[in-house]
Design a protein around this motif. Structure first.
Motif, mmCIF file in Angstrom:
data_model
loop_
_atom_site.group_PDB
_atom_site.id
_atom_site.type_symbol
_atom_site.label_atom_id
_atom_site.label_comp_id
_atom_site.label_asym_id
_atom_site.label_seq_id
_atom_site.Cartn_x
_atom_site.Cartn_y
_atom_site.Cartn_z
ATOM 1 N N GLU A 175 0.843 -1.206 0.000
ATOM 2 C CA GLU A 175 0.000 0.000 0.000
ATOM 3 C C GLU A 175 0.880 1.259 0.000
ATOM 4 O O GLU A 175 0.646 2.190 -0.747
ATOM 5 N N VAL A 176 1.890 1.248 0.865
ATOM 6 C CA VAL A 176 2.852 2.353 0.944
ATOM 7 C C VAL A 176 4.243 1.745 0.871
ATOM 8 O O VAL A 176 4.580 0.846 1.652
ATOM 9 N N TRP A 177 5.059 2.228 -0.073
ATOM 10 C CA TRP A 177 6.417 1.697 -0.214
ATOM 11 C C TRP A 177 7.208 2.005 1.051
ATOM 12 O O TRP A 177 7.322 3.173 1.457
ATOM 13 N N PRO A 178 7.790 0.974 1.695
ATOM 14 C CA PRO A 178 8.456 1.178 2.988
ATOM 15 C C PRO A 178 9.897 1.661 2.892
ATOM 16 O O PRO A 178 10.562 1.833 3.910
ATOM 17 N N GLY A 179 10.414 1.864 1.689
ATOM 18 C CA GLY A 179 11.822 2.168 1.508
ATOM 19 C C GLY A 179 12.542 0.900 1.076
ATOM 20 O O GLY A 179 11.950 -0.187 1.007
ATOM 21 N N LEU A 180 13.808 1.037 0.761
ATOM 22 C CA LEU A 180 14.628 -0.093 0.327
ATOM 23 C C LEU A 180 15.569 -0.474 1.463
ATOM 24 O O LEU A 180 16.507 0.263 1.772
ATOM 25 N N THR A 181 15.301 -1.611 2.082
ATOM 26 C CA THR A 181 16.143 -2.133 3.153
ATOM 27 C C THR A 181 17.229 -3.001 2.539
ATOM 28 O O THR A 181 16.937 -3.912 1.766
#
Length: 171
Positions: free
Chosen positions: A24-30
């Motif tokens: 739903e919302v991109w959490p960033g690139l871990t």
């Protein structure tokens, strides 16, 4: 004539209804796992690191192609330089949720985390803000909405082909 001579040639990439791996919302690139300095990159940081362009024909196993796509983004090697892989790291599992491919780390030169496509920010429907692009790989390996790169010492379990083939079969 070969099948490729009959394959549709598109002006741009098609948009599909199936959004496997899209949150739903991109959490960033871990970037984690066997990393000396694991990090979560946000979209602004990725845009600031964007510094390489790959122009390539995008060909899908479904039989269509979109020639001359200009991908701009962050070379995998640049991310690795920041997170400092541990000496035993040999592979990267690159994923969006459970949609995953593995790439060896011995030569990351042709691997890009795209943030732009054809001169514009990478649209969400094409995997924005972060999509895996690797010259010569199957289209299903071009993971959209990449949210995790896990560095490992063994080849990671790959799920992308199986998930893509099930989608193509209507499953």
């Amino acid at each position: 004539m070969t099948q490729s001579e009959h394959a549709p040639v598109l002006d741009g990439l098609p948009v599909f209804d199936n959004h496997h791996g899209r949150t739903e919302v991109w959490p960033g690139l871990t970037v984690d796992g066997l990393a000396g300095q694991p990090k979560v990159f946000n979209s602004t940081e990725l845009m600031e690191l964007t510094g390489q362009t790959i122009v390539d024909d995008f060909q899908c196993v479904e039989g269509w192609s979109a020639p001359g796509q200009a991908w701009e983004g962050v070379p995998l090697a640049a991310l690795l330089a920041i997170v400092k892989p541990l000496p035993e790291a040999r592979y990267a599992a690159i994923a969006a949720a459970d949609f995953r491919v593995g790439v060896p780390l011995d030569d990351p030169s042709g691997i890009l985390l795209a943030t732009r496509l054809n001169g514009a920010d990478l649209p969400e429907e094409h995997g924005g803000p972060c999509r895996l692009v690797s010259v010569g790989q199957a289209c299903y390996a071009s993971v959209k909405w990449v949210d995790r790169i896990t560095l490992t010492d063994v080849p990671p379990e790959e799920t992308a082909r199986e998930i893509a083939m099930a989608r193509n079969a209507g499953g």
